[in-house]
Design a protein around this motif. Structure first.
Motif, PDB file in Angstrom:
ATOM      1  N   ILE A  91       0.860  -1.184   0.000  1.00 59.94           N
ATOM      2  CA  ILE A  91       0.000   0.000   0.000  1.00 59.94           C
ATOM      3  C   ILE A  91       0.894   1.230   0.000  1.00 59.94           C
ATOM      4  N   LYS A 134      -7.987   3.371   4.384  1.00 63.43           N
ATOM      5  CA  LYS A 134      -6.617   2.911   4.143  1.00 63.43           C
ATOM      6  C   LYS A 134      -6.111   2.051   5.302  1.00 63.43           C
ATOM      7  N   THR A 180      -8.001  -1.273   5.355  1.00 67.09           N
ATOM      8  CA  THR A 180      -7.499  -2.109   4.264  1.00 67.09           C
ATOM      9  C   THR A 180      -6.204  -2.803   4.673  1.00 67.09           C
ATOM     10  N   ASN A 184      -6.428  -8.648  -1.603  1.00 62.06           N
ATOM     11  CA  ASN A 184      -6.573  -7.192  -1.498  1.00 62.06           C
ATOM     12  C   ASN A 184      -8.030  -6.877  -1.200  1.00 62.06           C
ATOM     13  N   TYR A 225      -9.476  -3.938  -0.267  1.00 62.50           N
ATOM     14  CA  TYR A 225      -9.729  -2.496  -0.263  1.00 62.50           C
ATOM     15  C   TYR A 225     -11.220  -2.192  -0.431  1.00 62.50           C
ATOM     16  N   LYS A 226     -11.860  -2.812  -1.413  1.00 65.31           N
ATOM     17  CA  LYS A 226     -13.279  -2.541  -1.670  1.00 65.31           C
ATOM     18  C   LYS A 226     -14.140  -2.996  -0.504  1.00 65.31           C
ATOM     19  N   GLU A 274     -13.818  -0.369   2.234  1.00 66.21           N
ATOM     20  CA  GLU A 274     -14.610   0.803   1.878  1.00 66.21           C
ATOM     21  C   GLU A 274     -16.093   0.543   2.094  1.00 66.21           C
ATOM     22  N   ASP A 329      -3.298  -2.539  -8.738  1.00 65.68           N
ATOM     23  CA  ASP A 329      -4.756  -2.605  -8.764  1.00 65.68           C
ATOM     24  C   ASP A 329      -5.258  -1.222  -9.189  1.00 65.68           C
ATOM     25  N   ASP A 376      -8.079   0.011  -9.638  1.00 64.71           N
ATOM     26  CA  ASP A 376      -9.223   0.556  -8.906  1.00 64.71           C
ATOM     27  C   ASP A 376      -8.796   1.311  -7.654  1.00 64.71           C
ATOM     28  N   THR A 377      -7.546   1.111  -7.228  1.00 61.69           N
ATOM     29  CA  THR A 377      -7.082   1.778  -6.008  1.00 61.69           C
ATOM     30  C   THR A 377      -6.229   3.007  -6.292  1.00 61.69           C
ATOM     31  N   ARG A 426      -5.446   6.613  -6.940  1.00 60.10           N
ATOM     32  CA  ARG A 426      -6.199   7.849  -6.685  1.00 60.10           C
ATOM     33  C   ARG A 426      -5.227   9.018  -6.629  1.00 60.10           C
ATOM     34  N   TYR A 479      -1.983   4.237  -4.110  1.00 60.53           N
ATOM     35  CA  TYR A 479      -2.324   3.056  -4.902  1.00 60.53           C
ATOM     36  C   TYR A 479      -1.896   1.807  -4.154  1.00 60.53           C
TER      37      TYR A 479
END
Length: 269
Positions: free
Chosen positions: A14, A51, A54, A149, A151-152, A155, A210, A212-213, A215, A229
Protein backbone atom coordinates in the motif's frame (compact mmCIF):
# COMPACT_ATOMS: atom_id res chain seq x y z
CA UNK A 1 8.82 18.46 0.90
CA UNK A 2 7.28 15.17 -0.24
CA UNK A 3 7.29 11.71 1.28
CA UNK A 4 6.21 8.18 0.42
CA UNK A 5 4.59 5.84 2.93
CA UNK A 6 4.83 2.09 2.25
CA UNK A 7 2.89 -0.65 4.04
CA UNK A 8 3.54 -4.33 3.37
CA UNK A 9 0.24 -6.03 4.22
CA UNK A 10 -0.14 -9.70 3.27
CA UNK A 11 -0.10 -9.99 -0.54
CA UNK A 12 -0.22 -6.22 -1.00
CA UNK A 13 1.98 -3.13 -0.95
CA UNK A 14 0.00 0.00 0.00
CA UNK A 15 1.57 3.26 -1.17
CA UNK A 16 0.79 6.89 -0.31
CA UNK A 17 2.72 9.81 -1.82
CA UNK A 18 1.99 13.24 -0.42
CA UNK A 19 3.30 16.67 0.49
CA UNK A 20 4.09 17.86 3.99
CA UNK A 21 4.78 21.48 3.00
CA UNK A 22 3.38 23.82 0.40
CA UNK A 23 5.41 23.74 -2.79
CA UNK A 24 5.77 25.99 -5.79
CA UNK A 25 6.41 25.39 -9.47
CA UNK A 26 8.98 27.56 -11.20
CA UNK A 27 7.28 30.51 -12.86
CA UNK A 28 4.07 30.10 -10.82
CA UNK A 29 2.95 31.68 -7.59
CA UNK A 30 2.79 29.39 -4.61
CA UNK A 31 -0.77 28.36 -3.78
CA UNK A 32 -2.14 29.98 -0.64
CA UNK A 33 -2.79 27.87 2.44
CA UNK A 34 -6.33 26.50 2.31
CA UNK A 35 -8.90 26.53 5.11
CA UNK A 36 -10.62 23.14 4.89
CA UNK A 37 -14.33 22.83 5.61
CA UNK A 38 -15.73 20.29 8.07
CA UNK A 39 -16.91 18.26 5.06
CA UNK A 40 -13.36 18.21 3.65
CA UNK A 41 -12.03 17.04 7.02
CA UNK A 42 -14.71 14.35 7.17
CA UNK A 43 -13.67 13.06 3.75
CA UNK A 44 -10.01 12.99 4.78
CA UNK A 45 -10.89 11.05 7.94
CA UNK A 46 -12.94 8.58 5.93
CA UNK A 47 -10.19 7.96 3.35
CA UNK A 48 -7.62 7.53 6.14
CA UNK A 49 -9.94 5.08 7.90
CA UNK A 50 -10.38 3.05 4.69
CA UNK A 51 -6.62 2.91 4.14
CA UNK A 52 -5.89 1.72 7.68
CA UNK A 53 -8.69 -0.85 7.67
CA UNK A 54 -7.50 -2.11 4.26
CA UNK A 55 -4.02 -2.62 5.72
CA UNK A 56 -5.45 -4.52 8.70
CA UNK A 57 -7.67 -6.75 6.56
CA UNK A 58 -4.90 -7.52 4.05
CA UNK A 59 -2.40 -8.24 6.83
CA UNK A 60 -4.58 -10.31 9.16
CA UNK A 61 -6.95 -12.20 6.87
CA UNK A 62 -6.49 -14.43 3.85
CA UNK A 63 -8.45 -16.12 1.06
CA UNK A 64 -10.83 -18.62 2.62
CA UNK A 65 -11.55 -16.54 5.72
CA UNK A 66 -15.10 -15.23 6.06
CA UNK A 67 -17.10 -12.08 5.50
CA UNK A 68 -20.01 -13.12 7.73
CA UNK A 69 -23.32 -11.24 7.90
CA UNK A 70 -25.50 -11.91 10.96
CA UNK A 71 -29.17 -10.94 10.82
CA UNK A 72 -32.19 -11.12 13.15
CA UNK A 73 -35.50 -12.96 12.81
CA UNK A 74 -37.14 -10.18 14.79
CA UNK A 75 -36.04 -6.57 15.05
CA UNK A 76 -33.60 -6.00 17.92
CA UNK A 77 -32.90 -2.78 19.82
CA UNK A 78 -29.36 -1.39 19.32
CA UNK A 79 -28.19 -2.12 22.88
CA UNK A 80 -29.61 -5.64 22.78
CA UNK A 81 -27.91 -6.26 19.43
CA UNK A 82 -24.57 -5.10 20.84
CA UNK A 83 -24.84 -7.56 23.73
CA UNK A 84 -25.79 -10.41 21.39
CA UNK A 85 -22.82 -9.67 19.13
CA UNK A 86 -20.52 -9.57 22.16
CA UNK A 87 -21.82 -12.96 23.33
CA UNK A 88 -21.39 -14.47 19.87
CA UNK A 89 -17.80 -13.26 19.55
CA UNK A 90 -16.94 -14.37 23.08
CA UNK A 91 -18.32 -17.85 22.45
CA UNK A 92 -16.42 -18.09 19.16
CA UNK A 93 -13.24 -16.93 20.86
CA UNK A 94 -13.60 -19.50 23.67
CA UNK A 95 -14.32 -22.32 21.21
CA UNK A 96 -11.27 -21.48 19.10
CA UNK A 97 -9.09 -21.19 22.19
CA UNK A 98 -10.13 -24.71 23.27
CA UNK A 99 -9.34 -26.04 19.77
CA UNK A 100 -6.01 -24.21 19.48
CA UNK A 101 -7.28 -22.01 16.61
CA UNK A 102 -6.26 -18.36 16.34
CA UNK A 103 -9.48 -16.38 16.01
CA UNK A 104 -9.39 -12.87 14.58
CA UNK A 105 -12.31 -10.62 13.77
CA UNK A 106 -13.35 -7.14 12.67
CA UNK A 107 -16.99 -6.18 13.24
CA UNK A 108 -19.30 -3.47 11.88
CA UNK A 109 -22.93 -2.96 12.90
CA UNK A 110 -25.48 -1.24 10.66
CA UNK A 111 -28.92 -0.27 11.86
CA UNK A 112 -30.05 2.90 10.08
CA UNK A 113 -32.76 2.63 7.39
CA UNK A 114 -32.62 -1.17 7.63
CA UNK A 115 -33.13 -3.93 10.18
CA UNK A 116 -30.06 -4.09 12.38
CA UNK A 117 -27.37 -6.53 11.23
CA UNK A 118 -23.67 -7.21 11.75
CA UNK A 119 -20.81 -7.62 9.27
CA UNK A 120 -17.86 -9.62 10.62
CA UNK A 121 -14.57 -10.34 8.86
CA UNK A 122 -13.27 -13.38 10.70
CA UNK A 123 -10.94 -16.36 10.63
CA UNK A 124 -12.26 -19.50 8.96
CA UNK A 125 -14.24 -21.57 11.45
CA UNK A 126 -16.55 -24.51 10.74
CA UNK A 127 -20.00 -23.23 9.73
CA UNK A 128 -21.68 -25.59 12.19
CA UNK A 129 -19.91 -23.74 15.01
CA UNK A 130 -21.14 -20.37 13.73
CA UNK A 131 -24.68 -21.74 13.53
CA UNK A 132 -24.40 -23.11 17.07
CA UNK A 133 -23.56 -19.73 18.57
CA UNK A 134 -25.87 -17.48 16.54
CA UNK A 135 -29.48 -18.26 17.44
CA UNK A 136 -30.97 -14.81 16.84
CA UNK A 137 -31.48 -15.06 13.10
CA UNK A 138 -29.57 -16.12 10.01
CA UNK A 139 -25.90 -16.31 8.99
CA UNK A 140 -24.64 -15.46 5.51
CA UNK A 141 -20.96 -16.44 5.13
CA UNK A 142 -18.95 -15.42 2.04
CA UNK A 143 -15.35 -16.55 1.52
CA UNK A 144 -12.74 -13.82 1.06
CA UNK A 145 -11.47 -13.89 -2.53
CA UNK A 146 -8.06 -15.06 -3.73
CA UNK A 147 -6.70 -11.59 -4.49
CA UNK A 148 -5.68 -10.86 -0.90
CA UNK A 149 -6.57 -7.19 -1.50
CA UNK A 150 -9.68 -6.23 0.46
CA UNK A 151 -9.73 -2.50 -0.26
CA UNK A 152 -13.28 -2.54 -1.67
CA UNK A 153 -14.48 -4.57 1.30
CA UNK A 154 -12.96 -2.06 3.74
CA UNK A 155 -14.61 0.80 1.88
CA UNK A 156 -17.96 -1.01 1.89
CA UNK A 157 -17.81 -1.73 5.62
CA UNK A 158 -16.98 1.85 6.54
CA UNK A 159 -19.66 3.30 4.30
CA UNK A 160 -22.07 1.22 6.38
CA UNK A 161 -21.21 3.22 9.52
CA UNK A 162 -19.99 6.55 8.11
CA UNK A 163 -23.15 8.40 9.13
CA UNK A 164 -24.32 6.30 12.06
CA UNK A 165 -21.41 5.65 14.42
CA UNK A 166 -21.56 9.25 15.69
CA UNK A 167 -25.23 9.07 16.66
CA UNK A 168 -26.29 8.74 20.30
CA UNK A 169 -28.29 5.54 19.86
CA UNK A 170 -25.65 3.80 17.73
CA UNK A 171 -24.76 0.35 19.16
CA UNK A 172 -21.16 0.93 18.06
CA UNK A 173 -19.42 4.24 18.89
CA UNK A 174 -16.52 3.68 16.56
CA UNK A 175 -16.35 2.93 12.87
CA UNK A 176 -15.50 -0.70 13.62
CA UNK A 177 -14.38 -3.00 16.39
CA UNK A 178 -11.75 -5.73 16.29
CA UNK A 179 -10.07 -8.40 18.37
CA UNK A 180 -6.81 -7.49 20.10
CA UNK A 181 -4.81 -9.80 17.83
CA UNK A 182 -5.73 -7.83 14.69
CA UNK A 183 -2.41 -6.12 14.03
CA UNK A 184 -1.70 -2.94 12.10
CA UNK A 185 1.38 -3.59 9.90
CA UNK A 186 4.25 -1.12 10.12
CA UNK A 187 4.40 2.02 8.00
CA UNK A 188 7.79 3.03 6.52
CA UNK A 189 8.37 6.62 5.34
CA UNK A 190 10.89 7.92 2.78
CA UNK A 191 11.65 11.40 1.45
CA UNK A 192 11.03 11.66 -2.30
CA UNK A 193 11.12 14.24 -5.07
CA UNK A 194 7.77 15.81 -5.98
CA UNK A 195 8.12 14.69 -9.60
CA UNK A 196 7.60 11.08 -8.50
CA UNK A 197 3.92 11.87 -7.90
CA UNK A 198 3.51 13.10 -11.46
CA UNK A 199 5.31 10.19 -13.13
CA UNK A 200 3.63 7.04 -14.40
CA UNK A 201 3.68 4.49 -11.62
CA UNK A 202 5.33 1.11 -12.17
CA UNK A 203 4.70 -2.02 -10.11
CA UNK A 204 7.42 -3.64 -8.05
CA UNK A 205 8.85 -6.90 -9.42
CA UNK A 206 6.37 -9.71 -8.88
CA UNK A 207 3.41 -7.37 -8.33
CA UNK A 208 0.69 -5.66 -10.37
CA UNK A 209 -1.08 -2.36 -9.69
CA UNK A 210 -4.76 -2.60 -8.76
CA UNK A 211 -6.05 0.19 -10.99
CA UNK A 212 -9.22 0.56 -8.91
CA UNK A 213 -7.08 1.78 -6.01
CA UNK A 214 -5.10 4.43 -7.92
CA UNK A 215 -6.20 7.85 -6.68
CA UNK A 216 -4.70 11.24 -7.46
CA UNK A 217 -6.08 14.09 -5.40
CA UNK A 218 -5.43 17.61 -4.16
CA UNK A 219 -4.25 18.00 -0.59
CA UNK A 220 -7.12 19.36 1.52
CA UNK A 221 -4.94 22.06 3.13
CA UNK A 222 -1.80 22.47 1.06
CA UNK A 223 -3.51 22.36 -2.33
CA UNK A 224 -0.82 20.16 -3.89
CA UNK A 225 -1.09 16.91 -5.83
CA UNK A 226 -0.97 13.63 -3.93
CA UNK A 227 -1.41 10.00 -4.92
CA UNK A 228 -2.09 6.57 -3.47
CA UNK A 229 -2.32 3.06 -4.90
CA UNK A 230 -2.05 -0.63 -4.01
CA UNK A 231 0.16 -3.28 -5.60
CA UNK A 232 -0.86 -6.95 -5.37
CA UNK A 233 1.43 -9.99 -5.52
CA UNK A 234 1.23 -12.07 -8.69
CA UNK A 235 2.15 -15.16 -6.67
CA UNK A 236 0.35 -16.83 -3.78
CA UNK A 237 3.45 -16.30 -1.67
CA UNK A 238 4.39 -12.60 -1.88
CA UNK A 239 8.02 -11.76 -2.66
CA UNK A 240 8.24 -9.00 -0.04
CA UNK A 241 7.48 -9.57 3.65
CA UNK A 242 8.58 -6.13 4.88
CA UNK A 243 9.85 -2.81 3.51
CA UNK A 244 13.45 -2.21 4.56
CA UNK A 245 13.77 1.40 3.41
CA UNK A 246 12.80 4.55 5.29
CA UNK A 247 11.83 5.20 8.90
CA UNK A 248 9.05 3.50 10.81
CA UNK A 249 6.19 5.86 11.63
CA UNK A 250 2.89 5.56 13.44
CA UNK A 251 -0.26 5.77 11.30
CA UNK A 252 -2.11 8.89 12.33
CA UNK A 253 -4.65 11.35 11.02
CA UNK A 254 -3.49 14.74 9.79
CA UNK A 255 -6.74 16.39 10.86
CA UNK A 256 -8.59 16.00 14.13
CA UNK A 257 -12.35 16.28 14.22
CA UNK A 258 -12.83 15.20 17.84
CA UNK A 259 -14.37 11.85 16.99
CA UNK A 260 -13.42 8.41 18.22
CA UNK A 261 -12.14 6.58 15.17
CA UNK A 262 -9.30 4.54 13.73
CA UNK A 263 -8.97 2.68 17.04
CA UNK A 264 -9.68 -0.78 18.37
CA UNK A 265 -13.35 -1.12 19.30
CA UNK A 266 -15.30 -1.60 22.48
CA UNK A 267 -15.91 -5.30 21.83
CA UNK A 268 -12.42 -6.36 22.95
CA UNK A 269 -11.93 -9.99 23.90
Amino acid sequence: MFYRDTIIAGKTIIRSLKAVTRTETKGQKRKPKMNPTSEAVRKVNFRNAVKILTAKLNHNFKPGDYHLTLTYKEAAAPEEARKQLTNFLRNMHNYCKRKGIEFKWVAVTEYKHTRIHHHIIMSNVDLDVIDKYWKNGYEYPVLLDKSGNYYKLAEYLLKETEKTFREEDSPQKRRYSSSRNVIMPEVKRERIAGREIRQNIKPAKGYYIDQDTVRRYEHAILGVECMEYIMVSLDEEPRLKRWSKGDKVKPQERYKDYEQQLTMGELQI
